[in-house]
Design an enzyme around this catalytic site. Sequence first.
Site, PDB file in Angstrom:
ATOM      1  N   SER A 225       0.864  -1.247  -0.030  1.00 13.18           N
ATOM      2  CA  SER A 225      -0.019  -0.120  -0.118  1.00 13.18           C
ATOM      3  C   SER A 225       0.631   1.365   0.053  1.00 13.18           C
ATOM      4  CB  SER A 225      -1.029  -0.100   1.126  1.00 13.18           C
ATOM      5  OG  SER A 225      -1.936   0.863   1.128  1.00 13.18           O
ATOM      6  N   ASP A 452      -8.471  -4.744  -6.279  1.00  4.80           N
ATOM      7  CA  ASP A 452      -8.095  -3.767  -5.141  1.00  4.80           C
ATOM      8  C   ASP A 452      -8.979  -2.582  -4.982  1.00  4.80           C
ATOM      9  OD1 ASP A 452      -6.650  -2.177  -3.133  1.00  4.80           O
ATOM     10  OD2 ASP A 452      -4.867  -3.616  -3.585  1.00  4.80           O
ATOM     11  N   HIS A 482      -7.330  -5.816  -0.765  1.00  9.70           N
ATOM     12  CA  HIS A 482      -6.286  -5.124  -0.742  1.00  9.70           C
ATOM     13  C   HIS A 482      -4.703  -5.788  -0.578  1.00  9.70           C
ATOM     14  CE1 HIS A 482      -4.080  -1.244  -0.672  1.00  9.70           C
ATOM     15  NE2 HIS A 482      -3.839  -1.174   0.743  1.00  9.70           N
TER      16      HIS A 482
END
Length: 513
Positions: A225, A452, A482
């Site tokens: 991320s 995602d 994610h």
Amino acid sequence: MPYAARTRTAALLTSAVLAAGALAACGGEDGDVRKQSLEWEDCPAPSDAQGGGASPSPLPRGGAWQCATMRAPLNWSEPEGDTIGIELIRVRSSGPADDRIGSLIFNFGGPGGSGVTTLPAFGKEYDTLRTRYDLVSFDPRGVGRSEPVECESASRMDALFQKDGTPDDAEERREYEDGLRSFNKACEDNSGEVLPHVRTTDAARDMDLLRQLLGDEELYYFGISYGTELGGVYAHLFPRTVGRAVFDAVVDPTEDPEQGSLAQARGFQRALDNFAEDCAAKPEEECPIGTDAEDVKKRITQLLDQLEERSLPGVFPRRLTETAATGGIAQALYSKDFWPYLTQALDEAYDGDGRTLMALSDAMNGRSESGEYSNLVAANTAINCSDDRPRYSVADVQRALPRFREASPVFGDYMAWSMLSCTDWAVEGAADRPDVSAPGAPPILVIGNTGDPATPYEGARRMARALGPGVGIEITYRGEGHGAYDSGDTCVQNAVNGYLLEGKVPRSGTVCG
């Protein structure tokens, strides 16, 4: 005040141990932080700022967790000035000493997530990598125990998150803006000295110092991320010291904050569409929230419209508002494993019980069952606003609202109004976009997940291109949630493990799932 894990804008107090993170004279010989020694000891229980909880449990095969504090310059332009403490955690390699490559450093994202608490929570998922690496993570500056940014009290945070995050008239807009302004002023009052020094470039320089103190000539890195943005910035600053690196759930470095928020609205809507289709394909007893996918989404929209007019009982004494419900839905879309909880939460909300949906919203905002907040939201805001130069007005939001609503009838308003989060921030933002160009760096695996919600798939290809020819190696995972490595997909894991453990570079364009 809406919060969502970062793509570019938008979404785990302190104790006596924080004295280790207080400003102090520079450590090490001759004031040189590169000459300090790291003193590894048993890890304490996480502080409230880190999210609370118990000390980390050992991993199998002799996996005892150790913690240490690294001194880093508060201001990297004055390296011999005041320092702050950067909190570290590690578990030693489980394999033979002769097979050890070095230390693999993790950043799990946010920005604002505590690596010191997250790495042991997910340590078993990375145990294969421990056969040749010490696994290491850290609380970036401003986060957890690393001179944490402090803003509002828990009670004021509760009140802030009860405000309407999608204002419809002048009075609601005034209340929303007042709430943001009050929060940002509290951050300045309580953490003004550290706010100018929590940029991603500062964290990248800390990471290079950590590499040196761990004894590695190259940085071995796993970023997830926001951790992909941090890794990209590191590669830009230090391309010659990049070793084997993996970026998973990739931030798009080519977008400004408005473009990033719009992309995230589309990403969460796409994930919600996939959830609705998956639910509707199940027997009625497993999906009591709609007759087909369109009905599932229609009832969600109706619920949010009803909550705009009248909230539901939530986690006492708080109420489930439209904003809290939207945040709870978004939180449940981060993993397909959470989808059954979203089904349950929606079914209960349709019967007038908002507790489960509010509990999901609390998880998004870093609120524990005890009512304390980690500094996730404070750190997220501080790092985003220090990184991002643009400052938006109400007029900018109103101009953008039609595009956001077209992108997502559920999340559009929520994401658009979040553009105001940095408007009254005390520190000027650094740039419109991060520079991640890294000519001369070795291959970096860049993994995009088609489903995602928080870092939409399209950003992976743009990151790979922005890193430069021969650097970004793109891998596609056709899945939900994610991130890709922790999905359990053997194709993704084989590609990552093969590169990190054996140096085998997969073909760019590989598709898994």
